[in-house]
Design a protein around this motif. Structure first.
Motif, PDB file in Angstrom:
ATOM      1  N   ASN A 226     -28.255  23.990 -11.087  1.00  0.00           N
ATOM      2  CA  ASN A 226     -29.061  25.107 -10.626  1.00  0.00           C
ATOM      3  C   ASN A 226     -29.526  26.060 -11.721  1.00  0.00           C
ATOM      4  O   ASN A 226     -30.440  26.863 -11.474  1.00  0.00           O
ATOM      5  N   GLN A 227     -28.910  25.990 -12.915  1.00  0.00           N
ATOM      6  CA  GLN A 227     -29.244  26.977 -13.942  1.00  0.00           C
ATOM      7  C   GLN A 227     -29.790  26.370 -15.233  1.00  0.00           C
ATOM      8  O   GLN A 227     -30.481  27.057 -15.990  1.00  0.00           O
ATOM      9  N   ALA A 228     -29.480  25.112 -15.505  1.00  0.00           N
ATOM     10  CA  ALA A 228     -29.837  24.525 -16.801  1.00  0.00           C
ATOM     11  C   ALA A 228     -31.334  24.571 -17.059  1.00  0.00           C
ATOM     12  O   ALA A 228     -31.785  24.857 -18.184  1.00  0.00           O
ATOM     13  N   ASP A 229     -32.136  24.311 -16.042  1.00  0.00           N
ATOM     14  CA  ASP A 229     -33.585  24.267 -16.220  1.00  0.00           C
ATOM     15  C   ASP A 229     -34.188  25.636 -16.505  1.00  0.00           C
ATOM     16  O   ASP A 229     -35.343  25.725 -16.938  1.00  0.00           O
ATOM     17  N   LEU A 230     -33.440  26.708 -16.268  1.00  0.00           N
ATOM     18  CA  LEU A 230     -33.955  28.046 -16.525  1.00  0.00           C
ATOM     19  C   LEU A 230     -33.955  28.379 -18.011  1.00  0.00           C
ATOM     20  O   LEU A 230     -34.689  29.262 -18.450  1.00  0.00           O
ATOM     21  N   GLY A 237     -29.714  24.096 -22.413  1.00  0.00           N
ATOM     22  CA  GLY A 237     -29.384  24.667 -21.120  1.00  0.00           C
ATOM     23  C   GLY A 237     -28.347  23.851 -20.376  1.00  0.00           C
ATOM     24  O   GLY A 237     -27.465  24.405 -19.704  1.00  0.00           O
ATOM     25  N   ILE A 238     -28.422  22.530 -20.474  1.00  0.00           N
ATOM     26  CA  ILE A 238     -27.435  21.672 -19.818  1.00  0.00           C
ATOM     27  C   ILE A 238     -26.042  21.937 -20.374  1.00  0.00           C
ATOM     28  O   ILE A 238     -25.069  22.106 -19.624  1.00  0.00           O
ATOM     29  N   LEU A 239     -25.932  21.971 -21.696  1.00  0.00           N
ATOM     30  CA  LEU A 239     -24.631  22.206 -22.325  1.00  0.00           C
ATOM     31  C   LEU A 239     -24.073  23.578 -21.975  1.00  0.00           C
ATOM     32  O   LEU A 239     -22.898  23.714 -21.617  1.00  0.00           O
ATOM     33  N   LEU A 240     -24.925  24.612 -22.100  1.00  0.00           N
ATOM     34  CA  LEU A 240     -24.451  25.974 -21.887  1.00  0.00           C
ATOM     35  C   LEU A 240     -24.118  26.235 -20.423  1.00  0.00           C
ATOM     36  O   LEU A 240     -23.132  26.904 -20.117  1.00  0.00           O
ATOM     37  N   ALA A 241     -24.929  25.707 -19.517  1.00  0.00           N
ATOM     38  CA  ALA A 241     -24.652  25.915 -18.095  1.00  0.00           C
ATOM     39  C   ALA A 241     -23.362  25.213 -17.689  1.00  0.00           C
ATOM     40  O   ALA A 241     -22.517  25.787 -16.991  1.00  0.00           O
ATOM     41  N   SER A 242     -23.203  23.963 -18.121  1.00  0.00           N
ATOM     42  CA  SER A 242     -21.980  23.233 -17.792  1.00  0.00           C
ATOM     43  C   SER A 242     -20.761  23.896 -18.421  1.00  0.00           C
ATOM     44  O   SER A 242     -19.721  24.062 -17.768  1.00  0.00           O
ATOM     45  N   GLU A 270     -29.355  34.273 -17.005  1.00  0.00           N
ATOM     46  CA  GLU A 270     -27.900  34.220 -16.834  1.00  0.00           C
ATOM     47  C   GLU A 270     -27.466  32.786 -16.555  1.00  0.00           C
ATOM     48  O   GLU A 270     -28.057  32.075 -15.747  1.00  0.00           O
ATOM     49  N   LEU A 271     -26.405  32.377 -17.233  1.00  0.00           N
ATOM     50  CA  LEU A 271     -25.800  31.066 -17.026  1.00  0.00           C
ATOM     51  C   LEU A 271     -24.330  31.251 -16.683  1.00  0.00           C
ATOM     52  O   LEU A 271     -23.661  32.119 -17.233  1.00  0.00           O
ATOM     53  N   GLY A 272     -23.823  30.421 -15.811  1.00  0.00           N
ATOM     54  CA  GLY A 272     -22.411  30.468 -15.486  1.00  0.00           C
ATOM     55  C   GLY A 272     -22.104  31.368 -14.309  1.00  0.00           C
ATOM     56  O   GLY A 272     -22.964  32.054 -13.754  1.00  0.00           O
TER      57      GLY A 272
END
Length: 311
Positions: A226-230, A237-242, A270-272
């Protein structure tokens, strides 16, 4: 053989840190500058030729050398693999910045932490708060652990020493050429950027999956989806969101002094989920990275055992 080489290289790297600036970064920078000087006419096609000479050709030659050694001199081939790993991957290539920032925040030396973060990431950071420093350091550590540990190890496991070298060279050329936008530079770096994105597609997702497995799996998967694409750079984004979901910490978000390649605070969504970043979460980040490495080594061990039993 790959598993043993990886373990030995990691042990050597922990006992004797590689002088990475002098031994790796400076030579790669000189190679990139040389190829740019000889081939850059502002066109994409010449950029592809330069990339082939700087990344694909050395990896192909190493692959041939390694194959010959494994046939005629297996011990030398084994040592070559360890040497290539030592040069292309390792925690000590980035961990000293993270550790020193963590220690500075622990003792309340905010100014020292700001200076260290600025040296690590580049740019200014004179107004960063303690929480913002911790947040940016965690982001950088998650990205660096992937690029300097997990991705080279994955390509080593798949393609041998040539895979680790290929990844490191492709990443270096992307750093030097891929994000440059000066008019006189033209489209020379487009191929390097797109090639690295292709090469890093699988490792990014494997690393993000490892973060999820060894952390809070449900939140990591939710944030990934839900957040990586932002995030402006989808791969990061994939790494940071996960990673943020796995740690239960909030990353991203605007900061007082943006130290992003984009230079735009609006590009930091915002991520996480969970709490704001602080020095305690920096310690948790170290644990997450090491648990992910142990998971990867365990998977390699299972594959090795299965192949041995099957034969």
């Amino acid at each position: 053989m790959s598993l043993i080489s990886i373990v030995i290289a990691l042990i050597i790297e922990q006992l004797h840190a590689l002088p990475v600036q002098r031994a790796v970064r400076d030579p790669l920078a000189r190679m990139a500058e040389f190829l740019e000087d000889k081939f850059n006419d502002g066109g994409r096609s010449h950029g592809a030729i330069a990339w082939g000479l700087g990344a694909a050709l050395p990896a192909a030659l190493l692959s041939l050398l390694y194959a010959l050694l494994m046939v005629f001199q297996p011990l030398l081939g084994f040592l070559l693999g360890i040497g290539v790993l030592y040069l292309t991957m390792g925690f000590r290539q980035f961990s000293h910045f993270f550790t020193n920032i963590h220690l500075a925040l622990r003792v309340g030396d905010i100014e020292q932490a700001r200076q260290l973060l600025a040296q690590w990431r580049g740019g200014a950071g004179d107004r960063l708060t303690s929480g913002e420093i911790a947040r940016l350091a965690i982001e950088q550590a998650l990205l660096a652990s992937h690029r300097h540990v997990f991705a080279p190890l994955l390509w080593f496991a798949v393609l041998g020493p040539a895979g680790a070298l290929f990844y490191r060279l492709a990443h270096s050329l992307d750093e030097h050429w891929g994000k440059r936008s000066e008019q006189e530079f033209g489209e020379f770096g487009q191929f390097a950027h797109q090639a690295f994105a292709f090469i890093d597609w699988l490792p990014l997702r494997v690393t993000a999956a490892a973060f999820a497995v060894v952390g809070d799996f449900e939140d990591a998967v939710y944030c990934w989806r839900n957040q990586a694409d932002l995030w402006p750079d989808g791969g990061s984004g994939i790494l940071l969101a996960s990673g943020a979901g796995a740690l239960g910490v909030r990353l991203g978000m605007p900061v007082h002094d943006v130290i992003q390649d984009t230079g735009d605070a609006s590009d930091r969504p915002e991520l996480g989920l969970g709490e704001d970043a602080d020095p305690d979460f920096m310690q948790s980040t170290i644990g997450l990275v090491w648990r992910s490495l142990v998971l990867g080594l365990a998977v390699l061990a299972l594959v090795w055992i299965s192949s041995w039993v099957g034969s």
